[in-house]
Design an enzyme around this catalytic site. Structure first.
Site, short mmCIF file in Angstrom:
data_model
loop_
_atom_site.label_atom_id
_atom_site.label_comp_id
_atom_site.label_asym_id
_atom_site.label_seq_id
_atom_site.Cartn_x
_atom_site.Cartn_y
_atom_site.Cartn_z
N LYS A 1 35.66 42.94 37.86
CA LYS A 1 34.47 43.27 37.07
C LYS A 1 33.46 42.12 37.06
O LYS A 1 33.77 40.99 37.44
CB LYS A 1 34.91 43.60 35.63
CG LYS A 1 35.76 44.89 35.53
CD LYS A 1 36.12 45.19 34.06
CE LYS A 1 36.89 46.48 33.92
NZ LYS A 1 37.20 46.78 32.48
N TYR B 1 33.44 56.30 34.77
CA TYR B 1 34.16 56.17 33.49
C TYR B 1 34.01 57.42 32.61
O TYR B 1 34.20 57.34 31.39
CB TYR B 1 33.64 54.95 32.73
CG TYR B 1 34.37 53.64 33.03
CD1 TYR B 1 35.77 53.55 32.99
CD2 TYR B 1 33.66 52.48 33.30
CE1 TYR B 1 36.42 52.35 33.23
CE2 TYR B 1 34.31 51.26 33.54
CZ TYR B 1 35.70 51.22 33.50
OH TYR B 1 36.35 50.03 33.71
N ASN C 1 37.07 42.11 30.45
CA ASN C 1 38.49 41.83 30.71
C ASN C 1 38.81 41.72 32.20
O ASN C 1 39.95 41.92 32.61
CB ASN C 1 39.37 42.85 29.98
CG ASN C 1 39.08 44.28 30.41
OD1 ASN C 1 38.30 44.51 31.32
ND2 ASN C 1 39.71 45.23 29.76
N HIS D 1 39.72 46.18 36.54
CA HIS D 1 40.06 47.59 36.29
C HIS D 1 41.19 47.95 37.23
O HIS D 1 41.24 47.46 38.37
CB HIS D 1 38.87 48.51 36.60
CG HIS D 1 39.26 49.96 36.69
ND1 HIS D 1 39.39 50.76 35.58
CD2 HIS D 1 39.64 50.73 37.76
CE1 HIS D 1 39.81 51.98 35.97
NE2 HIS D 1 39.96 51.97 37.29
N GLU E 1 39.78 57.78 42.21
CA GLU E 1 38.97 56.55 42.14
C GLU E 1 38.75 55.95 43.53
O GLU E 1 37.68 55.40 43.81
CB GLU E 1 39.63 55.56 41.19
CG GLU E 1 39.59 56.06 39.74
CD GLU E 1 40.23 55.12 38.72
OE1 GLU E 1 40.21 55.46 37.52
OE2 GLU E 1 40.74 54.04 39.11
N1 UDP Z 1 36.99 48.94 26.46
C1 UDP Z 1 36.14 48.39 25.53
N2 UDP Z 1 36.47 48.49 24.20
C2 UDP Z 1 37.60 49.09 23.78
C3 UDP Z 1 38.47 49.64 24.74
C4 UDP Z 1 38.14 49.54 26.08
O1 UDP Z 1 35.10 47.82 25.87
O2 UDP Z 1 37.86 49.15 22.57
C5 UDP Z 1 36.63 48.83 27.89
C6 UDP Z 1 37.45 47.80 28.64
O3 UDP Z 1 36.61 47.16 29.57
C7 UDP Z 1 38.49 48.63 29.34
C8 UDP Z 1 37.72 49.90 29.66
O4 UDP Z 1 36.87 50.08 28.53
O5 UDP Z 1 39.00 47.97 30.49
C9 UDP Z 1 38.53 51.13 29.89
O6 UDP Z 1 39.39 51.33 28.78
P1 UDP Z 1 40.92 51.72 28.99
O7 UDP Z 1 41.46 52.10 27.67
O8 UDP Z 1 41.02 52.72 30.10
O9 UDP Z 1 41.61 50.34 29.41
P2 UDP Z 1 42.19 49.83 30.80
O10 UDP Z 1 42.75 51.02 31.52
O11 UDP Z 1 41.05 49.19 31.55
O12 UDP Z 1 43.24 48.83 30.44
MG MG Z 2 41.92 52.88 31.97
#
Ligand code: UDP
Ligand code: MG
Length: 136
Positions: free
Chosen positions: A12, A52, A115, A118, A129
């Site tokens: 990212k 997304y 974070n 992805h 994807e």
């Molecule tokens: N995210 C965020 N706030 C939250 C939860 C998620 O900004 O409270 C963002 C974060 O960048 C995350 C992405 O949304 O990686 C997708 O969320 P997901 O729950 O799918 O997490 P991941 O699969 O990336 O661990």
């Molecule tokens: Mg996810």
């Protein structure tokens, strides 16, 4: 049937900006994930919203789409045994604060939104994807 799978990984904007691409790629390689394809691109907010769309009802959706389109990203196809789960384990928990030691998000993640990586969360989503970024 082989257990070799493919998954989609994205480095990212926060990590690309801090020149962490090679360090993150090395973590995949050291852990038996081959980088089959890799490209550095920048996507539009509309493309991020499409990617997304599963999160469209979440309160963080708009910021998430703005963020993913805010700078260059590196999209990769990773291949190896149980690649989907293996990549998720190497990534660590969504919130870097909760991620285990030595996971990518623990090492490099700044916050729950920034974070660093992805990764697809299932084989079905991995196929979709990969198609999204590599089969146009
Ligand atoms: N995210 C965020 N706030 C939250 C939860 C998620 O900004 O409270 C963002 C974060 O960048 C995350 C992405 O949304 O990686 C997708 O969320 P997901 O729950 O799918 O997490 P991941 O699969 O990336 O661990
Ligand atoms: Mg996810």
């Amino acid at each position: 049937m082989s257990s070799s799978e493919q998954t989609l990984s994205i480095i990212k904007p926060d990590a690309v900006e801090r020149n962490l691409v090679e360090e993150i790629k090395n973590i995949f390689k050291k852990n038996n994930l081959i980088i089959k394809e890799s490209k550095k691109i920048q996507i539009t907010k509309e493309e991020a919203a499409d990617f997304y769309r599963v999160h469209q009802s979440k309160p963080f959706y708009d910021e998430l789409c703005s963020y993913l389109s805010s700078g260059p990203i590196v999209v990769m196809i990773l291949q190896g045994e149980n690649a989907v789960i293996q990549n998720r384990e190497l990534m660590g928990a969504t919130n870097p604060k909760d991620a285990k030691e030595n996971t990518i998000r623990k090492l490099y993640g700044i916050s729950i939104d920034k974070n660093s990586v992805h990764g697809s969360d299932s084989n079905e989503n991995a196929k979709k994807e990969i198609e999204f970024f590599f089969k146009n």
